[in-house]
Design a protein around this motif. Structure first.
Motif, PDB file in Angstrom:
ATOM      1  N   GLN A  16      -3.769  16.084 -14.032  1.00 16.62           N
ATOM      2  CA  GLN A  16      -4.230  14.847 -13.420  1.00 16.62           C
ATOM      3  C   GLN A  16      -5.703  14.597 -13.684  1.00 16.62           C
ATOM      4  OE1 GLN A  16      -3.138  14.830  -9.279  1.00 16.62           O
ATOM      5  NE2 GLN A  16      -1.490  13.396  -9.654  1.00 16.62           N
ATOM      6  N   PHE A  17      -6.009  13.368 -14.029  1.00 17.29           N
ATOM      7  CA  PHE A  17      -7.361  12.859 -14.231  1.00 17.29           C
ATOM      8  C   PHE A  17      -8.089  13.502 -15.413  1.00 17.29           C
ATOM      9  CE2 PHE A  17      -6.246  12.067  -9.795  1.00 17.29           C
ATOM     10  CZ  PHE A  17      -6.376  10.692  -9.765  1.00 17.29           C
ATOM     11  N   GLN A  18      -7.384  14.250 -16.239  1.00 13.74           N
ATOM     12  CA  GLN A  18      -7.993  14.806 -17.446  1.00 13.74           C
ATOM     13  C   GLN A  18      -8.170  13.723 -18.502  1.00 13.74           C
ATOM     14  OE1 GLN A  18      -9.143  18.008 -17.477  1.00 13.74           O
ATOM     15  NE2 GLN A  18      -8.472  17.998 -15.351  1.00 13.74           N
ATOM     16  N   SER A  19      -7.318  12.717 -18.444  1.00 12.87           N
ATOM     17  CA  SER A  19      -7.399  11.544 -19.311  1.00 12.87           C
ATOM     18  C   SER A  19      -7.021  10.341 -18.452  1.00 12.87           C
ATOM     19  CB  SER A  19      -6.454  11.700 -20.507  1.00 12.87           C
ATOM     20  OG  SER A  19      -5.115  11.799 -20.065  1.00 12.87           O
ATOM     21  N   VAL A  20      -6.937   9.187 -19.054  1.00 15.05           N
ATOM     22  CA  VAL A  20      -6.606   7.980 -18.298  1.00 15.05           C
ATOM     23  C   VAL A  20      -5.238   8.141 -17.630  1.00 15.05           C
ATOM     24  CG1 VAL A  20      -6.126   5.509 -18.455  1.00 15.05           C
ATOM     25  CG2 VAL A  20      -7.960   6.513 -19.810  1.00 15.05           C
ATOM     26  N   GLU A  21      -5.193   7.840 -16.369  1.00 15.95           N
ATOM     27  CA  GLU A  21      -3.937   7.866 -15.617  1.00 15.95           C
ATOM     28  C   GLU A  21      -3.258   6.507 -15.804  1.00 15.95           C
ATOM     29  OE1 GLU A  21      -2.273  10.157 -14.070  1.00 15.95           O
ATOM     30  OE2 GLU A  21      -3.750  11.765 -14.185  1.00 15.95           O
ATOM     31  N   ALA A  22      -2.546   6.369 -16.916  1.00 15.41           N
ATOM     32  CA  ALA A  22      -1.929   5.083 -17.268  1.00 15.41           C
ATOM     33  C   ALA A  22      -0.928   4.622 -16.209  1.00 15.41           C
ATOM     34  CB  ALA A  22      -1.258   5.182 -18.628  1.00 15.41           C
ATOM     35  N   GLY A  23      -0.196   5.554 -15.635  1.00 12.95           N
ATOM     36  CA  GLY A  23       0.751   5.194 -14.585  1.00 12.95           C
ATOM     37  C   GLY A  23       0.050   4.612 -13.373  1.00 12.95           C
ATOM     38  N   MET A  24      -1.038   5.254 -12.961  1.00 10.91           N
ATOM     39  CA  MET A  24      -1.807   4.739 -11.828  1.00 10.91           C
ATOM     40  C   MET A  24      -2.448   3.398 -12.158  1.00 10.91           C
ATOM     41  SD  MET A  24      -3.772   7.943 -10.162  1.00 10.91           S
ATOM     42  CE  MET A  24      -2.926   9.382  -9.583  1.00 10.91           C
TER      43      MET A  24
ATOM     44  N   ASP B  43      -1.901   0.159  -9.997  1.00 12.84           N
ATOM     45  CA  ASP B  43      -3.055  -0.555  -9.443  1.00 12.84           C
ATOM     46  C   ASP B  43      -3.069  -2.010  -9.894  1.00 12.84           C
ATOM     47  OD1 ASP B  43      -3.881   1.703  -8.101  1.00 12.84           O
ATOM     48  OD2 ASP B  43      -5.409   2.259  -9.584  1.00 12.84           O
ATOM     49  N   ALA B  44      -2.724  -2.255 -11.154  1.00 16.49           N
ATOM     50  CA  ALA B  44      -2.677  -3.625 -11.665  1.00 16.49           C
ATOM     51  C   ALA B  44      -1.574  -4.430 -10.972  1.00 16.49           C
ATOM     52  CB  ALA B  44      -2.471  -3.620 -13.177  1.00 16.49           C
ATOM     53  N   ALA B  45      -0.426  -3.815 -10.740  1.00 19.28           N
ATOM     54  CA  ALA B  45       0.666  -4.498 -10.036  1.00 19.28           C
ATOM     55  C   ALA B  45       0.266  -4.805  -8.589  1.00 19.28           C
ATOM     56  CB  ALA B  45       1.931  -3.647 -10.071  1.00 19.28           C
ATOM     57  N   MET B  46      -0.375  -3.840  -7.942  1.00 17.15           N
ATOM     58  CA  MET B  46      -0.840  -4.068  -6.570  1.00 17.15           C
ATOM     59  C   MET B  46      -1.888  -5.177  -6.530  1.00 17.15           C
ATOM     60  SD  MET B  46      -1.067  -0.148  -5.156  1.00 17.15           S
ATOM     61  CE  MET B  46      -1.957  -0.620  -3.694  1.00 17.15           C
ATOM     62  N   LEU B  47      -2.755  -5.191  -7.519  1.00 15.21           N
ATOM     63  CA  LEU B  47      -3.758  -6.253  -7.613  1.00 15.21           C
ATOM     64  C   LEU B  47      -3.061  -7.610  -7.666  1.00 15.21           C
ATOM     65  CD1 LEU B  47      -6.598  -7.395  -7.992  1.00 15.21           C
ATOM     66  CD2 LEU B  47      -6.423  -6.790 -10.421  1.00 15.21           C
TER      67      LEU B  47
ATOM     68  N   LEU C 170       0.826  -1.210   0.000  1.00 20.45           N
ATOM     69  CA  LEU C 170       0.000   0.000   0.000  1.00 20.45           C
ATOM     70  C   LEU C 170       0.862   1.263   0.000  1.00 20.45           C
ATOM     71  CD1 LEU C 170      -2.829  -1.142   2.447  1.00 20.45           C
ATOM     72  CD2 LEU C 170      -2.991  -0.882  -0.043  1.00 20.45           C
ATOM     73  N   VAL C 171       1.910   1.275   0.802  1.00 15.91           N
ATOM     74  CA  VAL C 171       2.792   2.445   0.849  1.00 15.91           C
ATOM     75  C   VAL C 171       3.508   2.632  -0.492  1.00 15.91           C
ATOM     76  CG1 VAL C 171       4.904   3.391   1.880  1.00 15.91           C
ATOM     77  CG2 VAL C 171       3.138   2.428   3.342  1.00 15.91           C
ATOM     78  N   LEU C 172       4.082   1.558  -1.000  1.00 15.85           N
ATOM     79  CA  LEU C 172       4.786   1.657  -2.286  1.00 15.85           C
ATOM     80  C   LEU C 172       3.823   2.011  -3.410  1.00 15.85           C
ATOM     81  CD1 LEU C 172       7.249  -1.356  -1.965  1.00 15.85           C
ATOM     82  CD2 LEU C 172       7.797   1.097  -1.835  1.00 15.85           C
ATOM     83  N   GLY C 173       2.597   1.525  -3.324  1.00 14.16           N
ATOM     84  CA  GLY C 173       1.595   1.854  -4.332  1.00 14.16           C
ATOM     85  C   GLY C 173       1.259   3.332  -4.355  1.00 14.16           C
ATOM     86  N   VAL C 174       1.122   3.927  -3.189  1.00 17.18           N
ATOM     87  CA  VAL C 174       0.846   5.371  -3.123  1.00 17.18           C
ATOM     88  C   VAL C 174       2.026   6.155  -3.688  1.00 17.18           C
ATOM     89  CG1 VAL C 174       0.535   7.322  -1.541  1.00 17.18           C
ATOM     90  CG2 VAL C 174      -0.826   5.248  -1.238  1.00 17.18           C
ATOM     91  N   LEU C 175       3.236   5.790  -3.271  1.00 13.44           N
ATOM     92  CA  LEU C 175       4.422   6.501  -3.764  1.00 13.44           C
ATOM     93  C   LEU C 175       4.579   6.351  -5.275  1.00 13.44           C
ATOM     94  CD1 LEU C 175       6.945   5.645  -0.900  1.00 13.44           C
ATOM     95  CD2 LEU C 175       5.717   7.806  -1.273  1.00 13.44           C
ATOM     96  N   ALA C 176       4.362   5.132  -5.777  1.00 15.44           N
ATOM     97  CA  ALA C 176       4.478   4.899  -7.223  1.00 15.44           C
ATOM     98  C   ALA C 176       3.377   5.627  -7.988  1.00 15.44           C
ATOM     99  CB  ALA C 176       4.436   3.401  -7.519  1.00 15.44           C
ATOM    100  N   SER C 177       2.180   5.677  -7.429  1.00 17.16           N
ATOM    101  CA  SER C 177       1.083   6.400  -8.093  1.00 17.16           C
ATOM    102  C   SER C 177       1.406   7.881  -8.223  1.00 17.16           C
ATOM    103  CB  SER C 177      -0.226   6.219  -7.316  1.00 17.16           C
ATOM    104  OG  SER C 177      -0.688   4.900  -7.436  1.00 17.16           O
ATOM    105  N   ILE C 178       2.004   8.436  -7.197  1.00 19.86           N
ATOM    106  CA  ILE C 178       2.409   9.847  -7.252  1.00 19.86           C
ATOM    107  C   ILE C 178       3.496  10.029  -8.316  1.00 19.86           C
ATOM    108  CG2 ILE C 178       3.580  11.697  -5.973  1.00 19.86           C
ATOM    109  CD1 ILE C 178       2.126  10.528  -3.441  1.00 19.86           C
ATOM    110  N   ALA C 179       4.460   9.129  -8.310  1.00 16.37           N
ATOM    111  CA  ALA C 179       5.593   9.243  -9.238  1.00 16.37           C
ATOM    112  C   ALA C 179       5.176   9.071 -10.698  1.00 16.37           C
ATOM    113  CB  ALA C 179       6.663   8.218  -8.883  1.00 16.37           C
TER     114      ALA C 179
END
Length: 142
Positions: free
Chosen positions: A46-54, A58-62, A29-38
């Motif tokens: 942000q969020f104007q189009s698909v956030e491919a990085g997020m 999210d898929a990796a965390m899944l 969860l911590v690494l996911g938040v940091l990676a999502s920010i990065a």
């Protein structure tokens, strides 16, 4: 700011009082938040189009939480996996529905992160109760 506080609280609690599955969950969860920010778009876009990085994070965390669901003796990773599936679905829906209001997209992705932190706290508390009641709490399936 409240989310960061909850993240810090749940993660420290999971790391210090949880079993190995809770510790892996907290780290994810911590690494996911940091990676999502990065890996997200700059704040102005942000969020104007698909956030491919997020979406990728999210898929990796899944993947990690699905692995925990199958390998650990805990049920809570299945709940977090379900929430991450919902997050991934929101990202995919953004591809198919580009006219969605950016704030709605952001909120639909973010809500699950709050719930995951609460689940980690509950899971760690339940682990502690099993330790006190049984003297041990097996983490992994045979």
């Amino acid at each position: 700011m409240m989310f960061v506080g909850l993240l810090v609280l749940s993660s420290i609690y999971g790391f210090t009082r949880g079993g190995r599955p809770e510790q892996i969950g907290a780290a994810t969860l911590v690494l996911g938040v940091l990676a999502s920010i990065a890996f997200s778009h700059p704040v102005t876009r942000q969020f104007q189009s698909v956030e491919a990085g997020m979406l990728t994070v999210d898929a990796a965390m899944l993947g990690v939480f699905l692995w925990l669901s199958f390998k650990s003796t805990r049920f809570w990773p299945a709940w977090v996996s379900g929430m991450l599936m919902a997050e991934v679905a929101v990202h995919v829906m953004r591809v198919t529905m580009p006219d969605v209001v950016p704030k709605a997209y952001m909120d639909a992705v973010a809500i699950w992160s709050w719930v995951a932190q609460i689940i980690l706290i509950v899971a760690t508390t339940r682990h502690q109760r099993r330790l006190h009641r049984l003297g041990a709490d097996r983490s992994w399936r045979n």
